[in-house]
Scaffold this motif. Structure first.
Motif, PDB file in Angstrom:
ATOM      1  N   THR A 240      18.520   1.904 -23.129  1.00 51.58           N
ATOM      2  CA  THR A 240      19.217   1.846 -24.431  1.00 51.58           C
ATOM      3  C   THR A 240      20.314   0.838 -24.196  1.00 51.58           C
ATOM      4  O   THR A 240      20.461  -0.004 -25.182  1.00 51.58           O
TER       5      THR A 240
ATOM      6  N   ARG B 160      18.184   1.931 -33.593  1.00 49.08           N
ATOM      7  CA  ARG B 160      17.532   2.938 -32.317  1.00 49.08           C
ATOM      8  C   ARG B 160      16.905   3.877 -33.430  1.00 49.08           C
ATOM      9  O   ARG B 160      17.421   4.671 -34.126  1.00 49.08           O
TER      10      ARG B 160
ATOM     11  N   GLN C 176      14.789   7.470 -32.599  1.00 48.08           N
ATOM     12  CA  GLN C 176      14.398   8.273 -31.601  1.00 48.08           C
ATOM     13  C   GLN C 176      13.016   8.965 -32.233  1.00 48.08           C
ATOM     14  O   GLN C 176      12.991   9.750 -33.265  1.00 48.08           O
TER      15      GLN C 176
ATOM     16  N   LEU D  47      15.008  -0.400 -31.199  1.00 50.35           N
ATOM     17  CA  LEU D  47      14.583   0.599 -29.973  1.00 50.35           C
ATOM     18  C   LEU D  47      13.898   1.668 -30.481  1.00 50.35           C
ATOM     19  O   LEU D  47      14.315   2.439 -30.899  1.00 50.35           O
TER      20      LEU D  47
ATOM     21  N   ASP E 171      12.574   4.531 -29.119  1.00 47.16           N
ATOM     22  CA  ASP E 171      12.929   5.621 -28.064  1.00 47.16           C
ATOM     23  C   ASP E 171      11.759   6.525 -28.124  1.00 47.16           C
ATOM     24  O   ASP E 171      11.496   7.222 -28.971  1.00 47.16           O
TER      25      ASP E 171
END
Length: 320
Positions: A59, A75, A77, A112, A114
């Motif tokens: 990250t 980001r 998740q 991102l 994740d």
């Protein structure tokens, strides 16, 4: 942005790349290969899949790259209850009694994703459509994404319980599959020293979205000789056990080989690798330099390969 020639522009990209690496190294210790492939995928207009255990600064790496390149960063998740609308956005009824589209986090330059394998295929596919088309469709209306657009997805290779592995067709959308290793003793010592104090390293912006878009086009314009093109296509052809180029050993070790997208990415990656190393046209060494992270997630090993303890990279080494 004006350069007198493409040679001058290529020199500017090489210089910018070295400055970017220097800025990232202020925050990220080691991981030189990973940083190299992440930047090559950005300048090649591709996407990258990072596989590594938690705590290896995945990250932080993406955040730092976004800061140095002056790009918007989001980001996401990934969890089992994540819905496609949580990624691309949704329509809501406004005060004027008309529906309006509220953009999701995918409307950013760097995403991102994740632990992308923690969410069901329906939600994975919502992001993967955006990766391929650089646009999303909601309520029949197509919304174009920002330029440049880059997805960096992460996976934890250890804990696979309750996960939804990406199918081969979806893995194929990623230009690179990069495995992060543990840091060396010296590197870990430096990481602990840098992160347990009060001083935080700051980075300077080196490029912007417009310059990155220009350099992505520059990479596409790099000339490539026929022998390098043939080498890349033959290398991919050798991975196909039912193909005419496969050796008896490869037929024994692989069930499936890479598709044409691998050949495209090999040439694009080789072009970018060449420019970043001060060359104006790629050679066979540039193709080899990017081959492993491009091919490793596109080949399916057979039972014999697993019984022999051969990894995907071991098999690619045999292809060379």
């Amino acid at each position: 942005m004006q350069y007198r020639s493409e040679v001058e522009a290529a020199d500017a990209l090489k210089s910018a790349y070295q400055e970017i690496r220097a800025e990232i190294s202020k925050v990220i210790v080691g991981q030189d290969e990973v940083i190299k492939f992440v930047l090559i995928s950005i300048f090649s207009n591709g996407h990258c899949l990072l596989v590594g255990v938690p705590g290896l600064a995945k990250t932080l790496l993406v955040q730092t790259v976004a800061q140095v390149l002056d790009l918007d960063f989001k980001r996401i998740q990934f969890t089992p209850d994540l819905m496609p609308s949580d990624i691309i956005g949704s329509e809501i009824l406004g005060e004027d009694r008309n529906f309006k589209f509220i953009k999701g986090p995918v409307f950013s330059n760097i995403i991102l994703a994740d632990e992308i394998n923690r969410t069901p295929p329906k939600t994975q596919a919502a992001l993967l459509e955006a990766m391929q088309e650089k646009a999303v469709t909601a309520a029949g209306i197509t919304h174009t994404l920002s330029k440049p657009f880059f997805v960096l997805a992460t996976q934890n290779p250890i804990e696979q319980e309750g996960t939804y592995p990406l199918p081969e067709a979806q893995l194929d959308r990623f230009m690179f599959n990069v495995t992060l290793g543990y840091p060396s003793f010296k590197e870990e010592l430096e990481v602990v020293k840098n992160t347990t104090g009060t001083v935080k390293a700051s980075v300077n912006k080196k490029l912007n979205a417009e310059q990155i878009t220009y350099f992505q086009q520059l990479v596409r314009n790099v000339p490539v000789s026929d022998n390098v093109l043939e080498y890349a296509v033959k290398l991919v052809g050798k991975t196909r056990p039912n193909g005419e180029l496969a050796t008896p050993q490869i037929k024994r070790l692989l069930n499936w080989g890479a598709g044409p997208r691998a050949s495209q990415f090999l040439i694009l990656g080789a072009k970018c690798h060449a420019v970043l190393n001060g060359k104006y046209s790629p050679d066979i060494e540039d193709v080899r330099a990017v081959a492993k992270p491009i091919l490793s997630h596109r080949i399916v090993r057979s039972y014999h390969a697993e019984a022999d303890g051969l990894s995907a990279n071991d098999i690619i080494e045999q292809l060379f």
